[in-house]
Design a protein around this motif. Structure first.
Motif, PDB file in Angstrom:
ATOM      1  N   LYS A 264       0.830  -1.200   0.000  1.00 20.30           N
ATOM      2  CA  LYS A 264       0.000   0.000   0.000  1.00 20.30           C
ATOM      3  C   LYS A 264       0.868   1.257   0.000  1.00 20.30           C
ATOM      4  O   LYS A 264       2.031   1.221   0.404  1.00 20.30           O
ATOM      5  CB  LYS A 264      -0.922   0.001   1.224  1.00 20.30           C
ATOM      6  CG  LYS A 264      -1.901  -1.163   1.265  1.00 20.30           C
ATOM      7  CD  LYS A 264      -2.737  -1.132   2.537  1.00 20.30           C
ATOM      8  CE  LYS A 264      -3.686  -2.328   2.618  1.00 20.30           C
ATOM      9  NZ  LYS A 264      -4.471  -2.322   3.884  1.00 20.30           N
ATOM     10  N   LEU A 265       0.270   2.371  -0.448  1.00 16.76           N
ATOM     11  CA  LEU A 265       0.982   3.643  -0.508  1.00 16.76           C
ATOM     12  C   LEU A 265       0.693   4.479   0.734  1.00 16.76           C
ATOM     13  O   LEU A 265      -0.453   4.566   1.184  1.00 16.76           O
ATOM     14  CB  LEU A 265       0.580   4.414  -1.765  1.00 16.76           C
ATOM     15  CG  LEU A 265       0.974   3.780  -3.108  1.00 16.76           C
ATOM     16  CD1 LEU A 265       0.379   4.578  -4.261  1.00 16.76           C
ATOM     17  CD2 LEU A 265       2.490   3.699  -3.245  1.00 16.76           C
ATOM     18  N   PHE A 266       1.752   5.105   1.269  1.00 15.13           N
ATOM     19  CA  PHE A 266       1.627   5.923   2.470  1.00 15.13           C
ATOM     20  C   PHE A 266       2.481   7.181   2.324  1.00 15.13           C
ATOM     21  O   PHE A 266       3.523   7.155   1.654  1.00 15.13           O
ATOM     22  CB  PHE A 266       2.113   5.161   3.708  1.00 15.13           C
ATOM     23  CG  PHE A 266       1.331   3.924   4.038  1.00 15.13           C
ATOM     24  CD1 PHE A 266       0.247   3.979   4.903  1.00 15.13           C
ATOM     25  CD2 PHE A 266       1.680   2.698   3.484  1.00 15.13           C
ATOM     26  CE1 PHE A 266      -0.473   2.837   5.211  1.00 15.13           C
ATOM     27  CE2 PHE A 266       0.965   1.550   3.784  1.00 15.13           C
ATOM     28  CZ  PHE A 266      -0.119   1.622   4.654  1.00 15.13           C
ATOM     29  N   PRO A 267       2.080   8.276   2.976  1.00 16.11           N
ATOM     30  CA  PRO A 267       2.982   9.431   3.046  1.00 16.11           C
ATOM     31  C   PRO A 267       4.176   9.064   3.920  1.00 16.11           C
ATOM     32  O   PRO A 267       4.086   8.164   4.769  1.00 16.11           O
ATOM     33  CB  PRO A 267       2.117  10.521   3.685  1.00 16.11           C
ATOM     34  CG  PRO A 267       1.042   9.791   4.415  1.00 16.11           C
ATOM     35  CD  PRO A 267       0.781   8.543   3.628  1.00 16.11           C
ATOM     36  N   LEU A 268       5.277   9.744   3.718  1.00 19.58           N
ATOM     37  CA  LEU A 268       6.497   9.432   4.461  1.00 19.58           C
ATOM     38  C   LEU A 268       6.268   9.451   5.969  1.00 19.58           C
ATOM     39  O   LEU A 268       6.828   8.631   6.704  1.00 19.58           O
ATOM     40  CB  LEU A 268       7.596  10.434   4.090  1.00 19.58           C
ATOM     41  CG  LEU A 268       8.953  10.249   4.785  1.00 19.58           C
ATOM     42  CD1 LEU A 268       9.557   8.897   4.426  1.00 19.58           C
ATOM     43  CD2 LEU A 268       9.909  11.380   4.402  1.00 19.58           C
ATOM     44  N   SER A 269       5.418  10.354   6.430  1.00 20.56           N
ATOM     45  CA  SER A 269       5.172  10.493   7.866  1.00 20.56           C
ATOM     46  C   SER A 269       4.519   9.257   8.478  1.00 20.56           C
ATOM     47  O   SER A 269       4.563   9.059   9.691  1.00 20.56           O
ATOM     48  CB  SER A 269       4.296  11.720   8.134  1.00 20.56           C
ATOM     49  OG  SER A 269       3.036  11.592   7.479  1.00 20.56           O
ATOM     50  N   GLU A 270       3.898   8.423   7.638  1.00 12.59           N
ATOM     51  CA  GLU A 270       3.232   7.223   8.142  1.00 12.59           C
ATOM     52  C   GLU A 270       4.061   5.958   7.933  1.00 12.59           C
ATOM     53  O   GLU A 270       3.604   4.858   8.227  1.00 12.59           O
ATOM     54  CB  GLU A 270       1.860   7.065   7.480  1.00 12.59           C
ATOM     55  CG  GLU A 270       0.878   8.163   7.864  1.00 12.59           C
ATOM     56  CD  GLU A 270      -0.508   7.937   7.295  1.00 12.59           C
ATOM     57  OE1 GLU A 270      -0.832   6.775   6.973  1.00 12.59           O
ATOM     58  OE2 GLU A 270      -1.262   8.918   7.170  1.00 12.59           O
ATOM     59  N   MET A 271       5.271   6.139   7.435  1.00 11.84           N
ATOM     60  CA  MET A 271       6.180   4.998   7.297  1.00 11.84           C
ATOM     61  C   MET A 271       6.999   4.868   8.575  1.00 11.84           C
ATOM     62  O   MET A 271       7.337   5.863   9.223  1.00 11.84           O
ATOM     63  CB  MET A 271       7.112   5.196   6.104  1.00 11.84           C
ATOM     64  CG  MET A 271       6.397   5.286   4.765  1.00 11.84           C
ATOM     65  SD  MET A 271       5.601   3.741   4.267  1.00 11.84           S
ATOM     66  CE  MET A 271       7.038   2.798   3.737  1.00 11.84           C
TER      67      MET A 271
ATOM     68  N   THR B  30      18.973   2.578   9.618  1.00 13.24           N
ATOM     69  CA  THR B  30      17.516   2.482   9.522  1.00 13.24           C
ATOM     70  C   THR B  30      17.041   2.783   8.104  1.00 13.24           C
ATOM     71  O   THR B  30      17.789   3.320   7.282  1.00 13.24           O
ATOM     72  CB  THR B  30      16.822   3.465  10.487  1.00 13.24           C
ATOM     73  OG1 THR B  30      17.184   4.814  10.137  1.00 13.24           O
ATOM     74  CG2 THR B  30      17.217   3.187  11.930  1.00 13.24           C
ATOM     75  N   ALA B  31      15.792   2.427   7.841  1.00 15.69           N
ATOM     76  CA  ALA B  31      15.170   2.709   6.545  1.00 15.69           C
ATOM     77  C   ALA B  31      13.693   3.002   6.762  1.00 15.69           C
ATOM     78  O   ALA B  31      13.139   2.712   7.824  1.00 15.69           O
ATOM     79  CB  ALA B  31      15.338   1.519   5.604  1.00 15.69           C
ATOM     80  N   ARG B  32      13.071   3.578   5.750  1.00 19.60           N
ATOM     81  CA  ARG B  32      11.618   3.796   5.782  1.00 19.60           C
ATOM     82  C   ARG B  32      11.013   3.042   4.601  1.00 19.60           C
ATOM     83  O   ARG B  32      10.660   3.622   3.582  1.00 19.60           O
ATOM     84  CB  ARG B  32      11.290   5.289   5.721  1.00 19.60           C
ATOM     85  CG  ARG B  32      11.668   6.046   6.995  1.00 19.60           C
ATOM     86  CD  ARG B  32      11.223   7.497   6.946  1.00 19.60           C
ATOM     87  NE  ARG B  32      11.568   8.216   8.160  1.00 19.60           N
ATOM     88  CZ  ARG B  32      10.806   8.286   9.244  1.00 19.60           C
ATOM     89  NH1 ARG B  32       9.638   7.657   9.259  1.00 19.60           N
ATOM     90  NH2 ARG B  32      11.189   8.963  10.304  1.00 19.60           N
ATOM     91  N   THR B  33      10.923   1.732   4.767  1.00 21.59           N
ATOM     92  CA  THR B  33      10.418   0.877   3.693  1.00 21.59           C
ATOM     93  C   THR B  33       9.150   0.133   4.089  1.00 21.59           C
ATOM     94  O   THR B  33       8.546  -0.527   3.248  1.00 21.59           O
ATOM     95  CB  THR B  33      11.486  -0.154   3.287  1.00 21.59           C
ATOM     96  OG1 THR B  33      11.851  -0.930   4.440  1.00 21.59           O
ATOM     97  CG2 THR B  33      12.733   0.536   2.745  1.00 21.59           C
ATOM     98  N   LEU B  34       8.762   0.226   5.359  1.00 22.31           N
ATOM     99  CA  LEU B  34       7.577  -0.470   5.854  1.00 22.31           C
ATOM    100  C   LEU B  34       6.617   0.515   6.509  1.00 22.31           C
ATOM    101  O   LEU B  34       7.051   1.468   7.168  1.00 22.31           O
ATOM    102  CB  LEU B  34       7.966  -1.531   6.888  1.00 22.31           C
ATOM    103  CG  LEU B  34       8.917  -2.648   6.447  1.00 22.31           C
ATOM    104  CD1 LEU B  34       9.346  -3.467   7.655  1.00 22.31           C
ATOM    105  CD2 LEU B  34       8.254  -3.538   5.403  1.00 22.31           C
TER     106      LEU B  34
END
Length: 250
Positions: free
Chosen positions: A9-16, A80-84
């Motif tokens: 699903k697609l999310f804004p960066l703030s919700e990753m 760290t990453a923002r992939t999930l």
């Protein structure tokens, strides 16, 4: 918008989520980089040898030199990453709890064979899940995503295999436990690397080269499995990954 690597699903960066790879609890904290150019200069010059001669504790001199002069901060809070998305990171966190048990007992087969099969499956899924977050694999479409999403699915028959070794003197240059990530290309396919303070994992989409001795992660489902220590004289995939990372940073 960013697509979650697990649910899609697609999310804004703030919700990753900001997930650690590997987990924060297995050594992913205050990551430093080795200055290989300065290291080479040190061994070519007489500076380091003179300092050792002047001091009575050579080991203390070397430890201080590597810590304060040959390394530099890279990820002070861990990699760290923002992939999930947040929900998927929380979901995979349940698998990470199982892996921490494996990590804390050094993967000892005598202890692991006492774990329930579901716990051992969660250990395997935890490791597969971490490869979703490494930067080198962001364009890769993995066929094990459904295996991870279904907590009740016990088997995986896709093309991606994970092999691993336990760290020892042969895996760590000057005793520094590099836990970087890498992608290596071979004529047969690709190999990704991810590691923590105790183990080095390689994810590949072709049969492992027979010259590299490693343990298949699914072997932990068998009571008689053994863990391969180190990479031997040929260095395994890890040597190639390590040298690539070192020289990329020059």
């Amino acid at each position: 918008m960013i697509q979650c690597r697990l649910c899609g699903k697609l999310f804004p960066l703030s919700e990753m989520s900001e997930e650690h790879y590997p987990a924060h609890s297995v050594g992913n904290d205050d990551i430093v980089a080795l200055d290989i150019v300065k290291m080479a200069d040190s061994f070519l010059s007489s500076e380091l040898s003179e300092r050792i001669i002047e001091e009575t504790d050579a080991k203390a001199v070397l430890d201080d030199y590597f810590e304060n002069e040959l390394t530099k901060p890279l990820f002070p809070k861990g990699r760290t990453a923002r992939t999930l998305c947040r929900d998927c990171n929380t979901f995979l966190g349940k698998y990470d709890e199982a892996y921490l048990k494996f990590f804390n007992c050094n993967g000892d087969p005598k202890i692991i064979r006492g774990f329930q099969k579901t716990t051992r499956i969660q250990i395997i899924k935890s490791i597969y899940g971490k490869f979703l977050s490494i930067p080198e694999a962001q364009e890769e479409s993995f066929d094990f995503v459904d295996y991870l999403k279904d907590a009740k699915q016990l088997s995986y028959s896709g093309i991606w295999s994970i092999y691993f070794v336990q760290r020892d003197y042969s895996t760590d240059l000057f005793g520094l436990k590099d836990i970087g990530t890498s992608k290596m290309r071979f004529k047969e396919g690709v190999v990704y690397e991810l590691s923590d303070d105790k183990f080095i994992f390689n994810l590949m989409n072709f049969p492992k080269h027979s010259c590299f001795e490693m343990t298949n992660i699914f072997d932990i489902l068998n009571n008689g499995y053994t863990i391969v220590n180190g990479v031997g004289a040929n260095g395994g995939y890890h040597a190639q990954a390590l040298m690539s990372r070192l020289f990329d940073g020059m």
